[in-house]
Design a protein around this motif. Structure first.
Motif, PDB file in Angstrom:
ATOM      1  N   LYS A 291      35.409 -58.031  18.834  1.00 12.30           N
ATOM      2  CA  LYS A 291      35.238 -59.460  18.533  1.00 12.30           C
ATOM      3  C   LYS A 291      35.403 -59.727  17.039  1.00 12.30           C
ATOM      4  O   LYS A 291      35.967 -60.751  16.636  1.00 12.30           O
TER       5      LYS A 291
ATOM      6  N   ILE B  18      38.030 -62.303  15.146  1.00 11.22           N
ATOM      7  CA  ILE B  18      37.654 -63.307  14.148  1.00 11.22           C
ATOM      8  C   ILE B  18      38.518 -63.161  12.898  1.00 11.22           C
ATOM      9  O   ILE B  18      39.015 -64.151  12.344  1.00 11.22           O
TER      10      ILE B  18
ATOM     11  N   TYR C 222      33.845 -70.069  17.146  1.00  8.07           N
ATOM     12  CA  TYR C 222      33.355 -69.625  18.465  1.00  8.07           C
ATOM     13  C   TYR C 222      33.932 -70.465  19.599  1.00  8.07           C
ATOM     14  O   TYR C 222      34.097 -69.978  20.723  1.00  8.07           O
TER      15      TYR C 222
ATOM     16  N   TYR D 254      33.604 -67.253  22.367  1.00  8.81           N
ATOM     17  CA  TYR D 254      32.492 -66.320  22.264  1.00  8.81           C
ATOM     18  C   TYR D 254      31.184 -67.095  22.078  1.00  8.81           C
ATOM     19  O   TYR D 254      31.187 -68.218  21.568  1.00  8.81           O
TER      20      TYR D 254
ATOM     21  N   ALA E 175      27.906 -68.567  20.448  1.00 16.88           N
ATOM     22  CA  ALA E 175      27.670 -68.950  19.054  1.00 16.88           C
ATOM     23  C   ALA E 175      26.855 -67.895  18.313  1.00 16.88           C
ATOM     24  O   ALA E 175      27.144 -67.560  17.158  1.00 16.88           O
TER      25      ALA E 175
ATOM     26  N   THR F 153      26.595 -64.696  18.892  1.00 14.47           N
ATOM     27  CA  THR F 153      27.400 -63.485  18.655  1.00 14.47           C
ATOM     28  C   THR F 153      28.295 -63.679  17.438  1.00 14.47           C
ATOM     29  O   THR F 153      28.362 -62.823  16.553  1.00 14.47           O
ATOM     30  N   CYS F 154      28.988 -64.831  17.392  1.00 15.08           N
ATOM     31  CA  CYS F 154      29.869 -65.124  16.268  1.00 15.08           C
ATOM     32  C   CYS F 154      29.082 -65.203  14.962  1.00 15.08           C
ATOM     33  O   CYS F 154      29.534 -64.711  13.926  1.00 15.08           O
TER      34      CYS F 154
END
Length: 253
Positions: free
Chosen positions: A14, A18, A34, A39, A41, A43-44
């Motif tokens: 991920k 990004i 995100y 993904y 929010a 996690t981002c």
């Protein structure tokens, strides 16, 4: 699911997504990132916070937008300087440019995307030119350097390439048929050079030849490119010189 896929670390995967997104679309907010990637929010946020602390992304405090950071620039320049083929090829590329007055490119394959990547160039001094910047990506099937690079792939690599590439017909000259492309690749292997004449609709024509390492594997391609109207009459003269340039670079490698 393959063994390689099972071994992937999701958070790192991920993070790379990004980084790639910000390389293509800089100055994005966390919400934009995100939403675009789909993904969560949280996690981002966690990934971007980590990337920011390591200098891989930077946040504009006024706009809360993110862009790539200086750490990536430093790593990129280190990689750029470590590519020995550039040091070998540049003097020979300069000779090509001095002789014909057009732009010379040095290109390699990015196997993760099966695209050609320009790693160096010597620009024409003429006022009207078609210029690609260092780092530019070109489709292998529609560019002269791309076809030279494709000609060096193994049968398994070519099958993998065909399974991943999305052919775009830029002009009537663009080859989008697998059989047609394979026929041209066989010709390139036999002749030792590739030609494109406005295949991408950018008004440029080019002559390219593959560069090989000590094992005979194609590792790069050198080309001479310019506006089609200027290149047309010169192509018969350029072909042997580009082939000779590729042979010299290969020999020095």
């Amino acid at each position: 699911m393959t063994k390689k896929t099972k071994s992937l670390v999701p958070s790192i995967d991920k993070a790379v997504d990004i980084i790639i997104l910000l390389s293509q679309k800089p100055n994005r907010t966390l919400k934009q990132i995100y939403e675009e990637l789909g993904y969560p929010a949280s996690t981002c946020f966690n990934i971007i916070t980590t990337l920011e602390q390591r200098g891989i992304v930077e946040k504009n405090k006024l706009t809360s937008q993110f862009k790539l950071g200086t750490t990536l620039m430093r790593l990129g320049m280190q990689l750029y300087e470590d590519i020995d083929i550039r040091k070998v090829a540049l003097p020979i590329m300069k000779t090509l440019v001095a002789k014909f007055g057009e732009t010379s490119y040095l290109t390699i394959v990015d196997y993760s995307t099966y695209e050609g990547v320009v790693i160096d160039k010597i620009e024409s001094l003429k006022t009207v030119t078609v210029i690609r910047s260092i780092g530019s990506r070109v489709p292998l099937y529609a560019s002269a350097t791309g076809k030279s690079l494709l000609s060096g792939l193994t049968n398994d690599e070519i099958e993998d390439y065909f399974s991943k590439v999305n052919f775009v017909k830029y002009t009537e000259k663009t080859i989008t048929s697998k059989d047609q492309l394979m026929e041209e690749l066989n010709d390139i292997r036999e002749m030792g050079y590739a030609i494109t004449e406005n295949d991408m609709g950018d008004g440029a024509s080019a002559v390219s030849a593959p560069i090989k390492d000590y094992q005979g594997k194609v590792v790069a391609a050198v080309s001479l490119s310019g506006p089609s109207n200027r290149m047309e009459e010169q192509i018969p003269l350029i072909i042997p010189e580009v082939k000779l340039a590729a042979e010299k670079i290969s020999s020095l490698l």
